[in-house]
Design an enzyme around this catalytic site. Structure first.
Site, PDB file in Angstrom:
ATOM      1  N   LYS A  50       0.811  -1.214   0.000  1.00 20.78           N
ATOM      2  CA  LYS A  50       0.000   0.000   0.000  1.00 20.78           C
ATOM      3  C   LYS A  50       0.846   1.268   0.000  1.00 20.78           C
ATOM      4  O   LYS A  50       0.472   2.258  -0.646  1.00 20.78           O
ATOM      5  CB  LYS A  50      -0.947   0.005   1.194  1.00 20.78           C
ATOM      6  CG  LYS A  50      -0.282   0.110   2.550  1.00 20.78           C
ATOM      7  CD  LYS A  50      -1.315   0.121   3.668  1.00 20.78           C
ATOM      8  CE  LYS A  50      -0.646   0.200   5.036  1.00 20.78           C
ATOM      9  NZ  LYS A  50       0.110   1.444   5.235  1.00 20.78           N
ATOM     10  N   THR A  51       1.985   1.266   0.706  1.00 20.39           N
ATOM     11  CA  THR A  51       2.828   2.458   0.720  1.00 20.39           C
ATOM     12  C   THR A  51       3.403   2.723  -0.665  1.00 20.39           C
ATOM     13  O   THR A  51       3.509   3.876  -1.094  1.00 20.39           O
ATOM     14  CB  THR A  51       3.958   2.304   1.748  1.00 20.39           C
ATOM     15  OG1 THR A  51       3.402   2.010   3.030  1.00 20.39           O
ATOM     16  CG2 THR A  51       4.782   3.572   1.842  1.00 20.39           C
ATOM     17  N   ASP A 251      -3.426   7.531   4.353  1.00 16.01           N
ATOM     18  CA  ASP A 251      -3.006   6.159   4.648  1.00 16.01           C
ATOM     19  C   ASP A 251      -3.732   5.671   5.907  1.00 16.01           C
ATOM     20  O   ASP A 251      -4.165   6.465   6.740  1.00 16.01           O
ATOM     21  CB  ASP A 251      -1.495   6.136   4.869  1.00 16.01           C
ATOM     22  CG  ASP A 251      -0.926   4.727   4.882  1.00 16.01           C
ATOM     23  OD1 ASP A 251      -1.640   3.787   4.487  1.00 16.01           O
ATOM     24  OD2 ASP A 251       0.245   4.566   5.297  1.00 16.01           O
ATOM     25  N   GLU A 252      -3.848   4.343   6.062  1.00 17.18           N
ATOM     26  CA  GLU A 252      -4.463   3.726   7.244  1.00 17.18           C
ATOM     27  C   GLU A 252      -5.840   4.325   7.531  1.00 17.18           C
ATOM     28  O   GLU A 252      -6.183   4.653   8.674  1.00 17.18           O
ATOM     29  CB  GLU A 252      -3.548   3.877   8.471  1.00 17.18           C
ATOM     30  CG  GLU A 252      -2.145   3.314   8.305  1.00 17.18           C
ATOM     31  CD  GLU A 252      -2.095   1.787   8.317  1.00 17.18           C
ATOM     32  OE1 GLU A 252      -3.167   1.155   8.366  1.00 17.18           O
ATOM     33  OE2 GLU A 252      -0.986   1.234   8.267  1.00 17.18           O
TER      34      GLU A 252
END
Length: 762
Positions: A50-51, A251-252
């Protein structure tokens, strides 16, 4: 410099540069990266990169001319994650990355508020209070309202205010949400009449907000709330930041709360260029106010959103992924994903059943040493557990095995503050001359004996040449003590004198329990009403269990020349010296499952897989079973090559011993993925596993198991349990399993009739 002026046009790269950005992405990652305008939900499974997607999407937006660098706002949750993202973006786009806002939610809000705070009545150079500063302000407000901190714990008030802010509930809304019958009375009067805790919080919250504005100070929660207030109240400011941040990436996203959701909505509801990346399977922070609905309902909130699934895993073997997929499938409300890899099947998941927590710890320590002998570095091995107190037996065993280790996200058991406090109490009882232990516990918990009073007590002891204990238990002769201080010292001295007088007649466990009770230590923690305080209570209960084990072993070994208390303290001191073990070696990592999120290891051990331990009994009672299963999923997907899940037939935890059923999570693993290993005499335990809805025995048996004897209990029988007290049998299930509702807390528990410390009341 305002964000709309902090930009520069990127140099136009060639098509070959853009293609190089996309070359190492799989099809799903590429689809997410090249998404154009409009909302995008990237459901990124564990270990799916994902990063990489986030950073490559930022680079692609800039490289294709869709975004100026200053128009990019990329948000994550931790400074470490933000630093990593900045470095990776800079490697892709170069120096222009400095014009982007790549930071945490709180950092972004602080930067906005530095420019805009005067609109809300704050100075531009407002102060940001950390948690300790905030607590001091809460205490000051409570004193001003004449609310007794011994009856209402300041930390509990602070936690309640923080929770309200994260839900965007301000002081006025909090006040109005209470019953009208109590809302009109002042705080001190309501408390005197025994009114609810929320009444005290409402009064403190209102005053706290006024005093914070007067001090031109904001706490961490205020950074989010005040930014939301700013954008809601001032249209021109809202429009300016909307134009400035035309591309917002988060993110997250599964960890966002209500305030963060509202902030993103205000920034993006016009241009709608919002990219969120997250995994609802890994939403495990509801106790920090994270709201899983934010990610589950994203497509409802943004009907025009595109959704991309990242399901190819680059971390684990397919066997481990299949186990994770099977486990999480038992949750109902979620976004379907199915992890897969081209890395091969790998070894089966090992489920090991042991006699008790000591056998479990020896098994884990032995397997770790075997892995090390086979070439696995210690720092690529991790042990996960549900609660911190579980680490104690394992730590003791690793010390005996001379296996170096570290505890991540926490402190080694015997180094924790509450454990050191408890040991200091016992040390002072055993050794009245121990001035160091006296200084540690004289005002812990707070009992009105300040630093000045402490110094006078020690100084007087030194002056007349006696132990500090003699001064503590006879404080009237100490010069300079005011009436309030003298009263507090007398009360504490009397409690300690009573404990010391009973020390010779009590076991160490009994003395420790009495000490924690009589000194008000447990009561003070209970009054905090926080998750952290609950964990500290559990650790202290585990220390009582340590003392109980010591008492039992000492009885078997016979008399000793030293007292039991002295011997126990000597044993504890040996364990607390474990840091000296081979410090240059790599370290095995120990941590709670919550702290494991975002990490990965070659080999992972998940210990304590029993009902009531994992899933935790409190989570089951509160209806948080789905989150417990997601936590198990997080633990499973941290493993790259090998995964062990262990359970004990009998476990002493939090000061009491019990027979627990195997975790339901174990029965949710398909048999074809699992190598089940059992200790001797598995019959009763295997039956218990079946009775709990499990998928069969934990260990195969070549012979047919004998029929279990009749259960000597019937529905309606009154019973007494050694730990849970009085109850009534509400159901008798196959495999000698009783369901008992206990009067103390009203909870129903499953117990094995053959092993539970249970007796029928005639």
């Amino acid at each position: 410099m305002s964000p709309e002026t902090a930009h520069g046009a990127p140099t136009a790269p060639g098509a070959d540069h853009v293609e190089r950005l996309l070359a190492d992405l799989n099809p799903a990652q590429r689809q997410a990266v090249v998404h154009g305008e409009g909302p995008l939900l990237v459901l990124a499974g564990a270990g799916s990169g994902k990063t990489r997607v986030l950073t490559h999407r930022i680079a692609w937006l800039v490289a294709t001319g869709r975004a100026r660098p200053s128009e990019v706002l990329a948000i994550t949750f931790t400074n470490k994650a933000a630093d990593e993202m900045r470095e990776r973006v800079a490697a892709l786009v170069g120096g222009i990355s400095r014009l982007m806002w790549v930071m945490t939610f709180h950092s972004a809000c602080a930067r906005i508020l530095r420019a805009e705070a005067p609109r809300l009545g704050y100075k531009r150079a407002f102060t940001i209070y950390d948690a300790s500063d905030s607590l001091r302000m809460v205490k000051r407000c409570m004193a001003e309202l004449e609310i007794d901190p011994k009856r209402v714990a300041p930390r509990a008030v602070q936690a309640a205010i923080s929770g309200a802010k994260n839900q965007l509930v301000d002081a006025t809304d909090y006040e109005q949400s209470r019953p009208a019958s109590s809302a009109s009375r002042p705080g001190a009067a309501r408390l005197a009449e025994g009114s609810p805790f929320d009444d005290a919080v409402a009064d403190v919250y209102a005053l706290y907000e006024r005093r914070m504005v007067e001090a031109s100070a904001m706490d961490f929660d205020d950074l989010l709330v005040r930014t939301v207030n700013l954008l809601e109240l001032f249209e021109e400011v809202r429009e300016r930041y909307r134009r400035a941040f035309r591309w917002v990436l988060v993110d997250e996203y599964q960890d966002t709360n209500r305030a963060q959701y509202r902030l993103l909505q205000l920034l993006c509801d016009e241009h709608r260029n919002l990219t969120v990346v997250g995994d609802d399977f890994q939403s495990v922070y509801s106790f920090r106010h994270a709201d899983i609905r934010n990610i589950l309902e994203f497509e409802r909130d943004f009907p025009d959103a595109s959704t991309v699934l990242l399901e190819q895993n680059y971390r684990s073997t397919q066997t481990i992924l299949d186990a994770a997929n099977a486990l999480i499938a038992h949750n109902e409300r979620q976004k379907p994903k199915h992890l897969w890899t081209d890395a091969g099947r790998g070894e089966m998941v090992t489920v090991a059943e042991l006699e008790d927590e000591h056998a479990e710890a020896r098994y884990v320590a032995g397997e770790i040493e075997r892995l090390v002998d086979e070439g696995t570095p210690r720092d690529r091995i991790a042990v996960f557990y549900r609660v911190n107190a579980q680490s104690r037996v394992l730590e003791d065993t690793l010390v005996r095995f001379e296996t170096p280790y570290q505890v991540i996200g926490g402190t080694k058991f015997y180094d924790r503050a509450e454990i050191k406090d408890a040991v200091a109490y016992l040390s002072l009882i055993a050794n009245p001359a121990d001035a160091i232990s006296f200084s540690r516990i004289v005002n812990s918990p707070r009992r009105g004996i300040g630093r000045q009073t402490e110094a006078r007590l020690i100084s007087h002891a030194n002056t007349i040449g006696v132990d500090v204990w003699d001064v503590l238990t006879n404080p009237d002769a100490v010069p300079g003590l005011g009436p309030a201080a003298l009263k507090a010292v007398r009360r504490f001295g009397d409690a300690m004198a009573g404990l010391r007088a009973s020390a010779g007649e009590s076991s160490v466990a009994e003395l420790l329990e009495a000490t924690l009770r009589e000194t008000g230590y447990i009561e003070a923690l209970e009054a905090e009403r926080t998750v952290d305080a609950e964990g500290r209570i559990e650790n202290l209960e585990e220390l009582v269990g340590v003392a109980g084990e010591f008492d039992a072993n000492r009885e078997l070994e016979g008399d000793s020349e030293v007292t039991a208390l002295e011997e126990f303290l000597a044993q504890i001191s040996l364990y607390s010296e474990q840091d000296s073990l081979r410090e240059t070696d790599s370290l095995v990592t120990l941590m709670t499952l919550h702290n494991a999120k975002g990490l990965e290891y070659e080999a992972v051990f998940m210990i304590g897989c029993e009902e009531g331990v994992f899933p935790h009994s409190r989570s089951v009672e509160e209806g948080n079973l789905d989150e417990e299963r997601r936590l198990c999923y997080v633990g499973v997907t941290r493993a790259r090559e090998r995964l062990w899940m262990t359970l004990a037939r009998r476990r002493a935890l939090f000061g009491s011993s019990s027979w627990n059923l195997p975790s339901r999570f174990l029965s949710e693993l398909p048999d074809g993925l699992v190598d089940r290993k059992a200790a001797s005499k598995p019959t009763g335990w295997a039956l218990g596993a079946a009775a709990s809805g499990g998928g069969g025995r934990l260990a195969p048996s070549p012979a047919k198991q004998p029929e279990p004897p009749p259960v000597p209990y019937r529905v309606g029988d009154d019973v007494v349990h050694a730990s849970f007290g009085e109850g009534v049998v509400t159901s008798v299930e196959p495999g000698s399993v009783l369901v008992v509702r206990f009067a103390g807390d009203g909870a129903e528990r499953k117990l094995m009739a053959d092993y539970a410390p249970l007796r029928k009341v005639a």
